[in-house]
Scaffold this motif. Structure first.
Motif, PDB file in Angstrom:
ATOM      1  N   SER A 112       0.826  -1.212   0.000  1.00  0.00           N
ATOM      2  CA  SER A 112       0.000   0.000   0.000  1.00  0.00           C
ATOM      3  C   SER A 112       0.859   1.261   0.000  1.00  0.00           C
ATOM      4  O   SER A 112       0.565   2.233  -0.700  1.00  0.00           O
ATOM      5  CB  SER A 112      -0.948   0.002   1.201  1.00  0.00           C
ATOM      6  OG  SER A 112      -1.847  -1.067   1.110  1.00  0.00           O
ATOM      7  N   GLU A 113       1.930   1.247   0.778  1.00  0.00           N
ATOM      8  CA  GLU A 113       2.826   2.400   0.818  1.00  0.00           C
ATOM      9  C   GLU A 113       3.537   2.587  -0.530  1.00  0.00           C
ATOM     10  O   GLU A 113       3.652   3.705  -1.027  1.00  0.00           O
ATOM     11  CB  GLU A 113       3.858   2.252   1.926  1.00  0.00           C
ATOM     12  CG  GLU A 113       4.775   3.449   2.006  1.00  0.00           C
ATOM     13  CD  GLU A 113       5.768   3.361   3.146  1.00  0.00           C
ATOM     14  OE1 GLU A 113       6.330   4.419   3.484  1.00  0.00           O
ATOM     15  OE2 GLU A 113       6.001   2.267   3.674  1.00  0.00           O
ATOM     16  N   LEU A 114       3.998   1.475  -1.114  1.00  0.00           N
ATOM     17  CA  LEU A 114       4.652   1.554  -2.425  1.00  0.00           C
ATOM     18  C   LEU A 114       3.678   2.048  -3.485  1.00  0.00           C
ATOM     19  O   LEU A 114       4.065   2.779  -4.398  1.00  0.00           O
ATOM     20  CB  LEU A 114       5.228   0.190  -2.814  1.00  0.00           C
ATOM     21  CG  LEU A 114       6.402  -0.299  -1.964  1.00  0.00           C
ATOM     22  CD1 LEU A 114       6.744  -1.745  -2.300  1.00  0.00           C
ATOM     23  CD2 LEU A 114       7.615   0.606  -2.131  1.00  0.00           C
ATOM     24  N   GLU A 115       2.419   1.691  -3.331  1.00  0.00           N
ATOM     25  CA  GLU A 115       1.394   2.188  -4.257  1.00  0.00           C
ATOM     26  C   GLU A 115       1.236   3.703  -4.104  1.00  0.00           C
ATOM     27  O   GLU A 115       1.137   4.423  -5.092  1.00  0.00           O
ATOM     28  CB  GLU A 115       0.075   1.477  -3.993  1.00  0.00           C
ATOM     29  CG  GLU A 115      -1.030   1.872  -4.953  1.00  0.00           C
ATOM     30  CD  GLU A 115      -2.319   1.123  -4.687  1.00  0.00           C
ATOM     31  OE1 GLU A 115      -3.129   1.052  -5.639  1.00  0.00           O
ATOM     32  OE2 GLU A 115      -2.548   0.619  -3.570  1.00  0.00           O
ATOM     33  N   SER A 116       1.239   4.189  -2.872  1.00  0.00           N
ATOM     34  CA  SER A 116       1.096   5.637  -2.659  1.00  0.00           C
ATOM     35  C   SER A 116       2.307   6.407  -3.189  1.00  0.00           C
ATOM     36  O   SER A 116       2.189   7.571  -3.580  1.00  0.00           O
ATOM     37  CB  SER A 116       0.860   5.957  -1.182  1.00  0.00           C
ATOM     38  OG  SER A 116       2.016   5.743  -0.426  1.00  0.00           O
ATOM     39  N   LEU A 117       3.483   5.756  -3.227  1.00  0.00           N
ATOM     40  CA  LEU A 117       4.680   6.386  -3.808  1.00  0.00           C
ATOM     41  C   LEU A 117       4.689   6.309  -5.334  1.00  0.00           C
ATOM     42  O   LEU A 117       5.510   6.951  -5.977  1.00  0.00           O
ATOM     43  CB  LEU A 117       5.946   5.713  -3.261  1.00  0.00           C
ATOM     44  CG  LEU A 117       6.315   6.013  -1.814  1.00  0.00           C
ATOM     45  CD1 LEU A 117       7.464   5.118  -1.367  1.00  0.00           C
ATOM     46  CD2 LEU A 117       6.683   7.484  -1.644  1.00  0.00           C
ATOM     47  N   GLY A 118       3.792   5.496  -5.897  1.00  0.00           N
ATOM     48  CA  GLY A 118       3.723   5.353  -7.347  1.00  0.00           C
ATOM     49  C   GLY A 118       4.620   4.261  -7.899  1.00  0.00           C
ATOM     50  O   GLY A 118       4.744   4.118  -9.120  1.00  0.00           O
ATOM     51  N   VAL A 119       5.246   3.483  -7.035  1.00  0.00           N
ATOM     52  CA  VAL A 119       6.179   2.434  -7.450  1.00  0.00           C
ATOM     53  C   VAL A 119       5.440   1.151  -7.812  1.00  0.00           C
ATOM     54  O   VAL A 119       5.903   0.357  -8.626  1.00  0.00           O
ATOM     55  CB  VAL A 119       7.208   2.165  -6.322  1.00  0.00           C
ATOM     56  CG1 VAL A 119       8.106   0.998  -6.638  1.00  0.00           C
ATOM     57  CG2 VAL A 119       8.032   3.424  -6.063  1.00  0.00           C
ATOM     58  N   VAL A 120       4.273   0.953  -7.209  1.00  0.00           N
ATOM     59  CA  VAL A 120       3.471  -0.257  -7.422  1.00  0.00           C
ATOM     60  C   VAL A 120       2.061   0.156  -7.822  1.00  0.00           C
ATOM     61  O   VAL A 120       1.535   1.156  -7.341  1.00  0.00           O
ATOM     62  CB  VAL A 120       3.445  -1.104  -6.114  1.00  0.00           C
ATOM     63  CG1 VAL A 120       2.398  -2.190  -6.163  1.00  0.00           C
ATOM     64  CG2 VAL A 120       4.808  -1.700  -5.845  1.00  0.00           C
TER      65      VAL A 120
END
Length: 117
Positions: free
Chosen positions: A66-74
């Protein structure tokens, strides 16, 4: 994937770890392993698959994805369970454009420090 960017797997993981540390990602060590795992599985993996591959708890895997998604990485999607009943699974895929954008932002933040005298 590592060979596509001209790095071996260890170098790529180290670079990802430093990039994620730059943006204060929770647990950059595990976060970089998740990104690397997703790079190796271009079709994506469910959070359960990630949990099993890395030997971490489901809660930790979900929180980091979820955090990686918020960073745009996932990027994530919901996929239905093929057999039986149950809740839709969260499928994660790496966003190469997101990683590139994040890396460029990190470089921009650090670039003024290269001119210190």
């Amino acid at each position: 994937m590592a060979k596509q960017v001209g790095l071996d797997k260890a170098e790529l993981e180290r670079s990802l770890r430093h990039l994620l540390h730059c943006f204060k990602a929770a647990n950059p060590e595990v976060s970089s392993k998740i990104v690397l795992l997703l790079m190796e599985n271009e079709k994506g993996l469910t959070v359960s698959d990630i949990k099993d591959e890395l030997g971490v708890s489901y809660a930790m895997a979900l929180r980091i994805v979820s955090e990686l998604e918020s960073l745009g990485v996932v990027e994530t999607d919901r996929v239905k369970v093929v057999k039986g009943r149950g809740r839709a699974r969260k499928l994660a895929r790496v966003s190469k454009d997101g990683i590139t954008k994040l890396a460029k932002e990190c470089i921009e933040y650090l670039e003024p420090l290269t001119n210190l005298q």
